[in-house]
Structure formats: C-alpha cells, structure tokens
Design an enzyme around this catalytic site. Structure first.
Site, PDB file in Angstrom:
ATOM      1  N   LYS A 113     -12.595   1.320  -3.865  1.00  0.00           N
ATOM      2  CA  LYS A 113     -14.004   1.057  -3.589  1.00  0.00           C
ATOM      3  C   LYS A 113     -14.503  -0.196  -4.320  1.00  0.00           C
ATOM      4  O   LYS A 113     -15.435  -0.845  -3.873  1.00  0.00           O
ATOM      5  CB  LYS A 113     -14.866   2.248  -4.011  1.00  0.00           C
ATOM      6  CG  LYS A 113     -14.502   3.588  -3.370  1.00  0.00           C
ATOM      7  CD  LYS A 113     -14.901   3.647  -1.915  1.00  0.00           C
ATOM      8  CE  LYS A 113     -14.835   5.058  -1.337  1.00  0.00           C
ATOM      9  NZ  LYS A 113     -13.472   5.567  -1.180  1.00  0.00           N
TER      10      LYS A 113
HETATM   11  C1  LIG Z   1     -12.767   6.246  -0.180  1.00  0.00           C
HETATM   12  C2  LIG Z   1     -11.328   6.510  -0.371  1.00  0.00           C
HETATM   13  C3  LIG Z   1     -10.448   6.662   0.717  1.00  0.00           C
HETATM   14  C4  LIG Z   1     -10.916   6.640   2.166  1.00  0.00           C
HETATM   15  O1  LIG Z   1     -11.287   5.351   2.602  1.00  0.00           O
HETATM   16  P1  LIG Z   1     -12.138   5.169   3.955  1.00  0.00           P
HETATM   17  O2  LIG Z   1     -12.494   3.742   4.022  1.00  0.00           O
HETATM   18  O3  LIG Z   1     -13.340   6.057   3.788  1.00  0.00           O
HETATM   19  O4  LIG Z   1     -11.273   5.601   5.091  1.00  0.00           O
HETATM   20  C5  LIG Z   1      -9.105   6.871   0.456  1.00  0.00           C
HETATM   21  N1  LIG Z   1      -8.649   6.958  -0.822  1.00  0.00           N
HETATM   22  C6  LIG Z   1      -9.470   6.813  -1.883  1.00  0.00           C
HETATM   23  C7  LIG Z   1      -8.901   6.937  -3.253  1.00  0.00           C
HETATM   24  C8  LIG Z   1     -10.839   6.585  -1.709  1.00  0.00           C
HETATM   25  O5  LIG Z   1     -11.639   6.463  -2.789  1.00  0.00           O
END
Ligand SMILES: *Cc1c(COP(=O)(O)O)cnc(C)c1O
Length: 497
Positions: A113
């Site tokens: 993120k």
């Molecule tokens: C948010 C997240 C995801 C999923 O990503 P998306 O863009 O929502 O598909 C996968 N793994 C981790 C560790 C995340 O924090």
C-alpha cells in the site's frame, strides 16, 4: 486528459478533480477517457532510467493538468532514500530462470500500500490547491490493517489535511495495532471500534453519503475525501512498477526486448492487478494475468464462469488483506472490457446490489478469459508453499505472496506455460509473522507477537523490516475508542464541531 464515470452519470473532470473527489459523487468510479500508450522504443529506453524517472513518464501521461515541476516535486517527496530503502524502490528478485518476485514492501509500513499511499497525499494537496475550495480535507479510513498504517504514514504532517482511521478492535494483529497506535504527526487520529471491519467500513461509507452531515462539516470549513483504491490517485502510481519491473528485467538481461511476461497478483480489491492491465494497454508486453485468490475466491469463480456472486460464506484467512467479497475495481475493468458500455455496467451493478450477483454476456466473458486466469489457494496450500519456497530458494514469502506463487504453480501445471513470470509480493513476511512462522515450524504456542517476530528472525535470518523493529518500545500516542453506532459522533468530536 478527462476522467469519466464508469456509469456514465457525471461530466468529465480533470485528473486533479478526480483525485480530490475520490469517487463519482453519483456512484461509479472515475476512469481515464482513453488509455495513453508508449511506443516500443519509449518502453525499451526505460531500462536506462531510475524508478523516479519512469514514474514521471507514466504520471505525465495521466495527470495532464499537473505541471512538470509539480510532478517532479511529488515524485521526489514520495520515492526517496528515506521512504524506500532499496535503490530500485520496487526491486525484482530472481527465484529461478522463469520466476521472479516483485518486492513491493520496501516502504515505511512493510506492505505494498505504501507504493501508492506515499504519493497520494502529495497529489491530493496539489489537487486541492488547483480547486477553488479552501476547505480543509478530512480523510476518513476504515481499515483491516494495512491501509490504515500506510495512509497514516503518507498523510502525517501534510498541511491542510487531517486523517482519521477507524479499525476493528479485535480484527487486526497486535503488530498492525502497534504500528497504528504509535503513529506520530499532529494531524493523525486513530480510533479503535468495538465491532468488525464491515461495521467500520459501513459506518464510514454512510458518513460519505450523509448529505446533512456533509453540509455540517462544509459549514465548518472541512470536506471529506478517501484514501482507498476507489480513488484514481491510488491506482495510477501502481502502474509505474510494472514498467519499472520490465525495465529492470531488460537492464539485467533477464528478458529480451518485446518478450512477453506473465504477472501473478494476490488480489483483494482488484486494484493491483488492474494497474497491471492498464500497463499492458499502454504497451507493456504481457502474456497472461494470473488473478490469485485465497478461500474467498469470488474472483476465481467469476473468471471461470462469468458470474460474480457474493452470496457465499465469508472466510477469515491467514492472508487477511485479501478477505474481500466486493472487489471495487472490477467495475473499472469491466468498463474497459465492454468498450465503455455504461448501460451494461449500470445493469450489472444494479443486479449486484439487488441480488448479490450478476452475469456478464458471453462476448465479454470470452474477452476476459483470453487475458486473465483465475486460480485460488487453500489455507494449507498457503503454508505448504511458504515451506517449499523457503527450502528450495531460501526465500521467505508472506502469506499473501504465497497465494500468488501457489496460484502460479497451479497455472503452470495446467498449461505448461513457461513464460517468465513476475509474482507481486505485497507484504514483508514480518507483517504476518505468526502465520509465516507456523508454516515453517508448525503450531506456535507463543502469544506475544513481538517475540514471534524475533523467533521468525532466528529461523529465517531475514532482517526485520525497519517499520516493524522496536515497535513494542515506541510510545502509544492514540487511545480513542468507540462503538460502531458512535463513529459519526466521534468524527464530530475530533473535528471540534
Ligand atoms: C491490499 C493488499 C492486497 C490486495 O490488493 P488489491 O489491490 O486490493 O487487490 C494483497 N496483499 C496485501 C498484503 C495487501 O495489503
């Protein structure tokens, strides 16, 4: 470039406006009217560029109402040696000749993120300056863990913005909680909520949609905005690392010019994999997109059958950031796949709202299946692949990345496709220490998560991510809590209105 609504219900707006608004006020998501493209030579020349320079080339194409200086400023503020320790920002690690891991967790909070949330606040500040609104922006976040801390780190001490994060008191790990509660910055507030994530999320969504409450806060010179992946400003920075990955593979002579790659993405809200699709639309050579799910395999079923159906049990898994049944960004993908057919999008999302499911037409389904493969991974398989990869390559996967690798292996077993494949690694393994340690060592009796972190360090020898080191000694700076029914009152209290 103009941004239009996936539901055809809003006039075209500038990139800055799309970022400031977060989502289309009438419902629907902002998408670029046309997807810009690079020439092959432009893509090949990226192998001589640094991440920041590649970032500039991508953002310049999408954020046409930001000046050169503004873009350079936000890129420097987001991607530098303080925020991302590795020089490549998102380094690509080789497991074997066909298999590479794209590490997206070198930012401050150890989850992918950060790739977008380090830059979004700066894009948003510029967007506010471009608008004629002088109201202070309040970012409301409901989080199941990763987004909350990444947003707090991104927005802390950013002028003109306040951020309030709500998390379920028993829905996040102790490490995630400690990460949030120790956040510094004068403009940050963290509130623990007695309830689950859905309660938090619903309460926050209700606030966004509450006209009366919005009027009240507008009167007090505030406006709300959003930091989750429905905001275009979170999606566009994710396109960058697909181009940088290709550039690094070329630079290191792992692939030849024009060679196609596969991309396997552990998926929740469909944002990360959608960014990969946009990259391919811009000219990146991609063979297959592998959409990897855990037991909440609503996307796997959709890709196989064309039916999106959320009428099913929700599972709490060891890859909790993918425990999602409504993948918001799928709407953007369907908009592209139907050639911008807003009638179809409106019908399907009306069906989803009324019956909890929709079915796409055959032509759309076939088009999607030509590009995307859906695979899924059980809890046992997630642990098994962590052990397997550790034994074979001395590489430690987190539980989400493990789903990406296992799904890739299933795909290879079915197709014998030996195209070079990139697995998106979305979290550092220390972020999910207990599950990773259990995968490697069997049941873990130790309850204290900080001790588990140290134990995992002993077992793997992997350096503990700096964002997670010494957390237990950091000062707790936030101590607010409330019931789900009191979230609105809590917001009022925090803003002093
Ligand atoms: C948010 C997240 C995801 C999923 O990503 P998306 O863009 O929502 O598909 C996968 N793994 C981790 C560790 C995340 O924090």
């Amino acid at each position: 470039m103009k941004y239009i609504s996936t539901r055809g219900n809003y006039e075209g707006v500038s990139a800055a406006e799309a970022i400031r608004l977060g989502m289309v006020p009438e419902g629907g998501l902002f998408v670029p009217e046309t997807v810009p493209a690079f020439s092959r030579d432009e893509i090949y020349q990226m192998n001589e560029l640094k991440y920041q320079e590649i970032a500039y080339q991508i953002l310049e194409k999408f954020l046409t109402d930001y000046s050169q200086e503004e873009l350079k400023e936000v890129i420097d503020a987001a991607y530098n040696e303080n925020s991302f320790v590795d020089q490549d920002i998102a380094p690509v690690v080789k497991l074997d000749d066909n298999l590479y891991i794209l590490e997206l967790w070198h930012g401050p909070t150890a989850a992918f993120k950060d790739m977008a949330l380090q830059i979004l606040p700066h894009l948003l500040v510029k967007a506010i300056n471009k608008s004629d609104s002088d109201k202070e922006v309040v970012i409301l976040v409901a989080t199941s863990g990763d987004t909350g801390k990444a947003a707090l780190e991104g927005f802390k001490d950013v002028d003109g913005i306040k951020i309030i994060v709500f998390y379920p008191d028993d829905g996040v790990s102790k490490v995630q909680e400690a990460q949030m509660l120790t956040t510094e910055g004068d403009n940050t507030t963290v509130v623990s909520v007695k309830g689950n994530f859905d309660d938090c999320q619903s309460a926050v969504k209700e606030i966004f949609a509450d006209k009366e409450f919005n009027n009240l806060i507008n009167h007090n010179n505030y406006q709300f905005s959003s930091a989750n992946s429905i905001n275009w400003g979170r999606l566009v920075p994710q396109i960058i690392y697909y181009f940088s990955t290709y550039a690094y593979l070329l630079r290191d002579e792992r692939i030849s010019k024009g060679e196609k790659i596969n991309i396997s993405v552990p998926t929740g809200n469909f944002g990360n994999i959608l960014a990969a699709y946009y990259a391919s639309q811009m000219g990146l050579a991609v063979n297959k997109f592998i959409c990897a799910s855990n037991t909440n395999k609503v996307l796997t079923d959709f890709l196989n059958t064309g039916i999106y159906d959320i009428n099913r049990d929700f599972h709490k898994t060891i890859s909790p950031s993918m425990d999602i049944l409504i993948s918001s960004n799928l709407e953007r993908f369907l908009f592209e796949m139907t050639g911008h057919d807003t009638d179809k999008i409106n019908q399907w999302y009306k069906d989803l709202k009324e019956t909890g499911k929709f079915e796409v037409d055959e032509a759309t389904r076939k088009k999607i299946q030509g590009l995307f493969v859906g695979e899924w991974t059980t809890e046992e398989e997630t642990k098994d692949i962590i052990t397997e990869v550790f034994k074979e390559y001395d590489y430690t996967l987190d539980t989400h990345t493990a789903v990406g690798v296992d799904s890739y292996q299933k795909y290879v077993a079915e197709t014998r496709d030996n195209t070079i494949t990139i697995i998106d690694s979305t979290a550092n393994p220390y972020k999910f220490s207990k599950s990773v340690l259990e995968a490697l060592e069997g049941d873990v009796a130790e309850e204290n998560e900080f001790k588990i972190l140290k134990k995992l360090n002993e077992v793997t020898g992997l350096e503990i991510h700096r964002g997670l080191r010494g957390l237990e000694e950091k000062e707790i700076r936030h101590n607010r809590n409330c019931n789900t029914t009191a979230i609105k009152a809590e917001v009022k209290d925090i803003l002093g209105i």
